[in-house]
Design an enzyme around this catalytic site. Structure first.
Site, PDB file in Angstrom:
ATOM      1  N   CYS A   1      40.037  35.800  43.908  1.00 38.99           N
ATOM      2  CA  CYS A   1      39.543  34.429  44.107  1.00 38.99           C
ATOM      3  C   CYS A   1      38.431  34.110  43.101  1.00 38.99           C
ATOM      4  O   CYS A   1      37.345  34.688  43.186  1.00 38.99           O
ATOM      5  CB  CYS A   1      39.055  34.316  45.555  1.00 38.99           C
ATOM      6  SG  CYS A   1      37.957  32.940  45.880  1.00 38.99           S
TER       7      CYS A   1
ATOM      8  N   CYS B   1      35.095  32.784  44.520  1.00 40.88           N
ATOM      9  CA  CYS B   1      34.373  33.865  45.207  1.00 40.88           C
ATOM     10  C   CYS B   1      33.532  34.651  44.203  1.00 40.88           C
ATOM     11  O   CYS B   1      32.371  34.963  44.463  1.00 40.88           O
ATOM     12  CB  CYS B   1      35.354  34.826  45.883  1.00 40.88           C
ATOM     13  SG  CYS B   1      36.392  34.038  47.127  1.00 40.88           S
TER      14      CYS B   1
END
Length: 123
Positions: free
Chosen positions: A49, A52
């Protein structure tokens, strides 16, 4: 032996944000905080991600700034059952827990919103 990052770092990054890799370890940790008045922020993320990874330095900075708050990181691919339990649908999702109960949630890499909610609930 070369430059091993994990063992030669001062340990500040790893100790401030605790990562869990087993559901049973996580449950023991969560149970131990049910009676606590401390705020816990769970960072649900994934290695693939982008947002993230983008917000990770900000999370470490928040953990340094708010030493009275417990910061935890859970990889949704590793602990899928835990992510499901908290209804995580997107990454990153930050779940704020106090006394064993969810008090707030932030979906997305929204550092300012997360910090505002930390300030609101840590008192």
């Amino acid at each position: 032996m070369g430059s091993s990052q994990s063992s030669s770092s001062k340990g500040s990054e790893t100790s401030l944000v605790q990562a869990f890799h087993s559901s049973s370890e996580w449950r023991t940790h969560l149970d131990s905080l049910k009676e606590s008045t401390k705020l816990m922020v769970i960072d649900f993320s994934a290695s693939w991600c982008g947002p993230c990874r983008f917000i990770e330095p900000a999370i470490i900075a928040l953990a340094e700034k708010y030493s009275d708050v417990i910061f935890v990181k859970i990889d949704v691919d590793e602990l899928h059952d835990v992510a499901q339990e908290f209804g995580v649908q997107a990454m990153p999702t930050f779940v704020l827990i106090k006394g064993g109960k969810t008090v707030d949630t932030v979906v997305g890499a929204k550092k300012d919103e997360l910090e505002n909610k930390i300030q609101k609930h840590r008192a």
